[in-house]
Design an enzyme around this catalytic site. Structure first.
Site, PDB file in Angstrom:
ATOM      1  N   LYS A  34     -15.530  44.588 -15.530  1.00 39.04           N
ATOM      2  CA  LYS A  34     -15.806  45.890 -16.152  1.00 39.04           C
ATOM      3  C   LYS A  34     -14.941  46.972 -15.494  1.00 39.04           C
ATOM      4  CE  LYS A  34     -19.837  46.294 -13.187  1.00 39.04           C
ATOM      5  NZ  LYS A  34     -21.202  45.771 -13.000  1.00 39.04           N
ATOM      6  N   TYR A 254      -4.443  74.128   1.036  1.00 39.11           N
ATOM      7  CA  TYR A 254      -5.343  75.051   0.337  1.00 39.11           C
ATOM      8  C   TYR A 254      -6.472  75.513   1.239  1.00 39.11           C
ATOM      9  CZ  TYR A 254      -3.209  74.098  -4.200  1.00 39.11           C
ATOM     10  OH  TYR A 254      -2.351  74.011  -5.248  1.00 39.11           O
TER      11      TYR A 254
HETATM   12  C1  LIG Z   1     -21.330  44.849 -11.957  1.00 42.17           C
HETATM   13  C2  LIG Z   1     -22.283  43.732 -12.096  1.00 42.17           C
HETATM   14  C3  LIG Z   1     -22.151  42.572 -11.323  1.00 42.17           C
HETATM   15  C4  LIG Z   1     -21.101  42.428 -10.234  1.00 42.17           C
HETATM   16  O1  LIG Z   1     -21.489  43.126  -9.068  1.00 42.17           O
HETATM   17  P1  LIG Z   1     -20.577  43.035  -7.759  1.00 42.17           P
HETATM   18  O2  LIG Z   1     -21.337  43.749  -6.703  1.00 42.17           O
HETATM   19  O3  LIG Z   1     -19.308  43.750  -8.070  1.00 42.17           O
HETATM   20  O4  LIG Z   1     -20.346  41.608  -7.481  1.00 42.17           O
HETATM   21  C5  LIG Z   1     -23.021  41.536 -11.568  1.00 42.17           C
HETATM   22  N1  LIG Z   1     -23.983  41.631 -12.512  1.00 42.17           N
HETATM   23  C6  LIG Z   1     -24.143  42.739 -13.254  1.00 42.17           C
HETATM   24  C7  LIG Z   1     -25.228  42.782 -14.278  1.00 42.17           C
HETATM   25  C8  LIG Z   1     -23.319  43.823 -13.082  1.00 42.17           C
HETATM   26  O5  LIG Z   1     -23.486  44.930 -13.811  1.00 42.17           O
END
Ligand SMILES: *Cc1c(COP(=O)(O)O)cnc(C)c1O
Length: 359
Positions: A34, A254
């Site tokens: 994702k 800044y």
């Molecule tokens: C993002 C996600 C994962 C992966 O989590 P990590 O900590 O990056 O391994 C697994 N299951 C779900 C449902 C997620 O949303």
């Protein structure tokens, strides 16, 4: 050309997948990609991780991109379908849906197309984000099994809230609630994210869902991916574009937020929050100049940062600066910025040039 680049180490991605398999030998691996592969590039990551058993995405659009790139593995849309039209698109693209609510079951029940979809049924065992109550798992499962448009092999899943704290009883409680909820139901089980794979071997089930570890990033407080045998998959780097001699008492950047304690050299590097480098800092964020550490001083601006070069008296324009990655863990930079490594890699912006290496 601006020197700012994110190098994606394809060899590290492949090796991290091997390491996940070593830690979870009995499980199949869903590579979670994702947010554009945690900022590493969706298609690129999927290509490097072609050995994964499935890919996990946040939305149908990512599934479209993966299918267009020729990915043939199962693809799971982690928050499932939102509306009736999603079901047709998921069928067309052969995407698995995740059911976490009765509203989603209703959409499936109203679906006239008999060609079955693959479903993952998500239980809320304590995180209280998405999922049905474990006590209701049996009923919802039965309702799904009765639908012609649902493949009978429903995978049962839950998500941990605090698995990165390896001695927190909350994860133990979540596992117990899950086991109670799904007891007697057939179907594969999926509980663990990266931290679950590393710290909760009793909770691997048949499918682990791994994101961070594949990118070499840990969310365990005070630990880095390398502590668990993972290698960073992204190095964010740039070059010095100026080296200035500043007199004692002069201010830098800044808001004149930083004042030179003595006559000293200040390096200016071509990276800023416009590239996704965090503007917020505790004032001690390290970078690598010519491979050794220096500190960012003054405010991070949109395109530039300023660096204390007292420990690098020979540094000159054009010298390489690493912001995170090989030699400088993103977890450490994130801690100075009050966040986690995931947020930093996800936040690298479009203007940064992405390059790949095989290392
Ligand atoms: C993002 C996600 C994962 C992966 O989590 P990590 O900590 O990056 O391994 C697994 N299951 C779900 C449902 C997620 O949303």
């Amino acid at each position: 050309m601006r020197a700012t680049s994110a190098t994606i180490h394809l060899g590290a991605l492949r090796e991290n997948l091997r390491r996940v398999r070593e830690l979870a030998p009995g499980a199949r691996v869903m590579a979670v990609v994702k947010a554009d592969g945690y900022g590493h590039g969706l298609e690129r990551v999927a290509r490097a991780l072609e050995g994964a058993d499935a890919f996990g995405v946040a939305g149908i659009a990512d599934g479209q991109r993966l299918r267009a790139a020729g990915v043939s593995q199962r693809i799971v849309v982690l928050s499932g379908h939102d509306e009736a039209a999603d079901l047709a698109e998921m069928r067309r693209l052969r995407l698995d849906t995740v059911v976490h609510s009765d509203a989603q079951v209703d959409l499936l029940a109203a679906d006239a197309d008999p060609r079955p979809l693959r479903v993952w049924l998500k239980l809320d065992t304590g995180m209280h984000r998405l999922g049905i109550a474990p006590e209701r798992a049996r009923d919802v499962h039965a309702r799904l099994r009765a639908l012609a448009c649902v493949e009978p092999d429903i995978t049962l899943m839950t998500h941990f809230a605090n698995s990165d704290v390896f001695d927190d009883a909350m994860t133990t409680r979540q596992v117990e609630r899950f086991e109670r909820g799904v007891s007697g139901l057939d179907g594969e089980r999926s509980l663990s994210n990266s931290a679950g794979v590393i710290g909760w071997p009793e909770a691997h089930g048949q499918w682990v869902r791994v994101g961070g570890a594949l990118y070499g990033i840990s969310v365990v407080a005070g630990r880095i991916g390398a502590d668990f045998g993972f290698r960073p998959a992204m190095t964010l780097a740039t070059r010095l574009v100026a080296v200035n001699r500043i007199r004692k008492g002069e201010h830098v950047g800044y808001a004149a937020a930083w004042q030179a304690p003595e006559d000293m050299p200040i390096g200016v590097a071509a990276i800023g929050y416009g590239d996704g480098y965090p503007r917020h800092s505790d004032g001690a964020t390290p970078v690598l100049v010519n491979g050794t550490r220096a500190l960012v001083v003054g405010r991070v601006s949109m395109d530039l940062v300023t660096i204390d070069l007292r420990s690098h008296p020979d540094a000159k324009i054009g010298d390489p600066v690493v912001l995170w990655g090989r030699g400088l863990p993103v977890e450490e930079v994130a801690a100075h910025a009050g966040t986690i490594g995931y947020e930093l890699t996800c936040g690298v912006t479009r203007r940064v040039r992405f390059v790949e290496d095989d290392a």
